[in-house]
Write a protein that holds these residues in place. Structure first.
Motif, PDB file in Angstrom:
ATOM      1  N   VAL A  74       0.917  -1.166  -0.028  1.00  0.00           N
ATOM      2  CA  VAL A  74       0.117   0.011  -0.123  1.00  0.00           C
ATOM      3  C   VAL A  74       0.869   1.141   0.004  1.00  0.00           C
ATOM      4  O   VAL A  74       0.549   2.140  -0.724  1.00  0.00           O
ATOM      5  CB  VAL A  74      -1.009  -0.051   1.317  1.00  0.00           C
ATOM      6  CG1 VAL A  74      -1.682   1.369   1.271  1.00  0.00           C
ATOM      7  CG2 VAL A  74      -2.068  -0.965   1.017  1.00  0.00           C
ATOM      8  N   ALA A  75       2.154   1.257   0.785  1.00  0.00           N
ATOM      9  CA  ALA A  75       2.948   2.498   0.750  1.00  0.00           C
ATOM     10  C   ALA A  75       3.481   2.652  -0.475  1.00  0.00           C
ATOM     11  O   ALA A  75       3.439   3.726  -1.169  1.00  0.00           O
ATOM     12  CB  ALA A  75       4.027   2.221   1.604  1.00  0.00           C
ATOM     13  N   VAL A  76       3.952   1.618  -1.148  1.00  0.00           N
ATOM     14  CA  VAL A  76       4.396   1.828  -2.637  1.00  0.00           C
ATOM     15  C   VAL A  76       3.484   2.157  -3.792  1.00  0.00           C
ATOM     16  O   VAL A  76       3.593   3.241  -4.342  1.00  0.00           O
ATOM     17  CB  VAL A  76       4.982   0.439  -3.301  1.00  0.00           C
ATOM     18  CG1 VAL A  76       5.307   0.422  -4.848  1.00  0.00           C
ATOM     19  CG2 VAL A  76       6.178   0.092  -2.453  1.00  0.00           C
ATOM     20  N   GLY A  77       2.040   1.797  -3.436  1.00  0.00           N
ATOM     21  CA  GLY A  77       1.009   2.124  -4.471  1.00  0.00           C
ATOM     22  C   GLY A  77       0.624   3.528  -4.182  1.00  0.00           C
ATOM     23  O   GLY A  77       0.319   4.474  -4.981  1.00  0.00           O
ATOM     24  N   THR A  78       0.588   3.980  -2.939  1.00  0.00           N
ATOM     25  CA  THR A  78       0.096   5.138  -2.612  1.00  0.00           C
ATOM     26  C   THR A  78       1.210   6.158  -3.008  1.00  0.00           C
ATOM     27  O   THR A  78       0.777   7.661  -3.379  1.00  0.00           O
ATOM     28  CB  THR A  78      -0.159   5.238  -1.045  1.00  0.00           C
ATOM     29  OG1 THR A  78      -1.092   4.493  -0.595  1.00  0.00           O
ATOM     30  CG2 THR A  78      -0.451   6.576  -0.602  1.00  0.00           C
ATOM     31  N   LEU A  79       2.561   6.104  -2.555  1.00  0.00           N
ATOM     32  CA  LEU A  79       3.651   6.792  -3.110  1.00  0.00           C
ATOM     33  C   LEU A  79       3.496   7.127  -4.663  1.00  0.00           C
ATOM     34  O   LEU A  79       3.661   8.215  -5.125  1.00  0.00           O
ATOM     35  CB  LEU A  79       4.977   6.539  -2.573  1.00  0.00           C
ATOM     36  CG  LEU A  79       6.008   7.223  -3.125  1.00  0.00           C
ATOM     37  CD1 LEU A  79       6.011   8.556  -2.507  1.00  0.00           C
ATOM     38  CD2 LEU A  79       7.424   6.508  -2.571  1.00  0.00           C
ATOM     39  N   ALA A  80       3.365   6.177  -5.196  1.00  0.00           N
ATOM     40  CA  ALA A  80       3.342   6.257  -7.006  1.00  0.00           C
ATOM     41  C   ALA A  80       2.124   7.133  -7.216  1.00  0.00           C
ATOM     42  O   ALA A  80       2.298   8.142  -8.163  1.00  0.00           O
ATOM     43  CB  ALA A  80       3.255   4.691  -7.523  1.00  0.00           C
ATOM     44  N   ASP A  81       1.111   6.966  -6.527  1.00  0.00           N
ATOM     45  CA  ASP A  81      -0.054   7.742  -6.871  1.00  0.00           C
ATOM     46  C   ASP A  81       0.220   9.439  -6.494  1.00  0.00           C
ATOM     47  O   ASP A  81      -0.264  10.295  -7.335  1.00  0.00           O
ATOM     48  CB  ASP A  81      -1.265   7.211  -6.056  1.00  0.00           C
ATOM     49  CG  ASP A  81      -1.737   5.986  -6.615  1.00  0.00           C
ATOM     50  OD1 ASP A  81      -1.661   5.722  -7.805  1.00  0.00           O
ATOM     51  OD2 ASP A  81      -2.687   5.493  -5.862  1.00  0.00           O
ATOM     52  N   LYS A  82       0.884   9.420  -5.538  1.00  0.00           N
ATOM     53  CA  LYS A  82       1.081  10.840  -5.167  1.00  0.00           C
ATOM     54  C   LYS A  82       2.239  11.563  -5.981  1.00  0.00           C
ATOM     55  O   LYS A  82       2.324  12.650  -6.580  1.00  0.00           O
ATOM     56  CB  LYS A  82       1.772  10.844  -3.614  1.00  0.00           C
ATOM     57  CG  LYS A  82       0.863  10.419  -2.482  1.00  0.00           C
ATOM     58  CD  LYS A  82      -0.151  11.652  -2.390  1.00  0.00           C
ATOM     59  CE  LYS A  82      -1.114  11.164  -1.345  1.00  0.00           C
ATOM     60  NZ  LYS A  82      -2.226  12.361  -0.897  1.00  0.00           N
ATOM     61  N   ILE A  83       3.055  10.613  -6.588  1.00  0.00           N
ATOM     62  CA  ILE A  83       4.056  11.206  -7.554  1.00  0.00           C
ATOM     63  C   ILE A  83       3.402  11.603  -9.065  1.00  0.00           C
ATOM     64  O   ILE A  83       3.782  12.629  -9.681  1.00  0.00           O
ATOM     65  CB  ILE A  83       5.370  10.091  -7.914  1.00  0.00           C
ATOM     66  CG1 ILE A  83       6.017   9.830  -6.717  1.00  0.00           C
ATOM     67  CG2 ILE A  83       6.073  10.367  -9.042  1.00  0.00           C
ATOM     68  CD1 ILE A  83       6.994   8.791  -6.748  1.00  0.00           C
ATOM     69  N   GLY A  84       2.379  10.909  -9.439  1.00  0.00           N
ATOM     70  CA  GLY A  84       1.899  11.259 -10.447  1.00  0.00           C
ATOM     71  C   GLY A  84       1.472  10.331 -11.528  1.00  0.00           C
ATOM     72  O   GLY A  84       1.587   8.903 -11.136  1.00  0.00           O
ATOM     73  N   PRO A  85       0.510  10.355 -12.553  1.00  0.00           N
ATOM     74  CA  PRO A  85       0.217   9.326 -13.316  1.00  0.00           C
ATOM     75  C   PRO A  85       1.515   8.423 -14.156  1.00  0.00           C
ATOM     76  O   PRO A  85       2.392   9.213 -14.299  1.00  0.00           O
ATOM     77  CB  PRO A  85      -0.664   9.965 -14.407  1.00  0.00           C
ATOM     78  CG  PRO A  85      -0.972  11.302 -13.818  1.00  0.00           C
ATOM     79  CD  PRO A  85       0.200  11.830 -12.893  1.00  0.00           C
ATOM     80  N   GLN A  86       1.255   7.359 -14.282  1.00  0.00           N
ATOM     81  CA  GLN A  86       2.266   6.215 -14.862  1.00  0.00           C
ATOM     82  C   GLN A  86       2.131   6.444 -16.230  1.00  0.00           C
ATOM     83  O   GLN A  86       0.915   6.440 -17.002  1.00  0.00           O
ATOM     84  CB  GLN A  86       2.277   5.179 -14.100  1.00  0.00           C
ATOM     85  CG  GLN A  86       2.572   5.221 -12.640  1.00  0.00           C
ATOM     86  CD  GLN A  86       3.800   5.868 -12.404  1.00  0.00           C
ATOM     87  OE1 GLN A  86       4.620   5.571 -12.737  1.00  0.00           O
ATOM     88  NE2 GLN A  86       3.459   7.104 -11.398  1.00  0.00           N
TER      89      GLN A  86
END
Length: 204
Positions: free
Chosen positions: A192-204
């Motif tokens: 969840v931490a990895v997914g949430t951080l990725a979402d905060k960084i921006g669209p992939q």
């Protein structure tokens, strides 16, 4: 990258061979760590890194993305073609190795990892389990909705509910990519931490 090493800032600082040799005679998981030690020695023998620079976590995880030696052996990539798979100092090798790990572990670029949701009080608590898999339409029909109260997307992904207890319990509806992240680290908190951080960084 961010969760494992704070974007390359913290690699653990332990001499990998010393750490693995200690764990190999510890007794609790000695068979696992003996295999890691032998693989780490093979990595040195192949010339990918020097003994002095082979540093990592207390458990022998190495480089920007904290690969165990056997993960290095299976997934590490020599992206720039210099003959070395340098996951410690070469970001091109490190990122391509991480991408190769995720790709071969089942990552889907056309899907997300999950999202925070709200559940009705009437939902059977036994359904909150990674072993329980339902389509998004089925979860919607059970009253699961986005955390802001909007309906779930119509895309028919298969997902499972994960709950994090605390002063303010949180529920996440997770998909296949969540399980792929957990092949990297078996902790739901990590995924969840990895997914949430990725979402905060921006669209992939």
């Amino acid at each position: 990258w961010g969760v494992e090493t704070d974007f390359g800032r913290i690699d653990g600082g332990f001499p990998v061979i010393h750490a693995l040799a200690t764990l190999a005679i510890d007794g609790r998981r000695s068979k696992f760590f003996r295999a890691q030690l032998l693989t780490a020695l093979s990595i040195l023998d192949q010339g990918h890194i020097t003994l002095k620079k082979m540093r990592g976590s207390w458990a022998g995880a190495m480089g920007h993305f904290q690969f165990m030696p056997t993960s290095f052996q299976t997934f590490a990539v020599d992206y720039d073609g210099d003959g070395k798979r340098d996951i410690w100092n070469n970001k091109k090798d490190a990122f391509s190795s991480a991408a190769n790990y995720l790709s071969k572990s089942g990552w889907r670029n056309d899907q997300t990892w999950g999202r925070e949701v709200k559940i009705p009080k009437t939902l059977d608590p036994d359904l909150i389990d990674l072993k329980v898999r339902k389509t998004m339409i089925e979860w919607k029909n059970l009253g699961v909705e986005k955390v802001d109260g909007r309906e779930l997307p119509k895309r028919n992904l298969i997902g499972s509910l994960v709950k994090f207890d605390g002063s303010s319990p949180r529920i996440f509806l997770t998909y296949k990519n969540f399980n792929t992240i957990m092949k990297w680290n078996r902790s739901t908190y990590f995924a969840v931490a990895v997914g949430t951080l990725a979402d905060k960084i921006g669209p992939q």
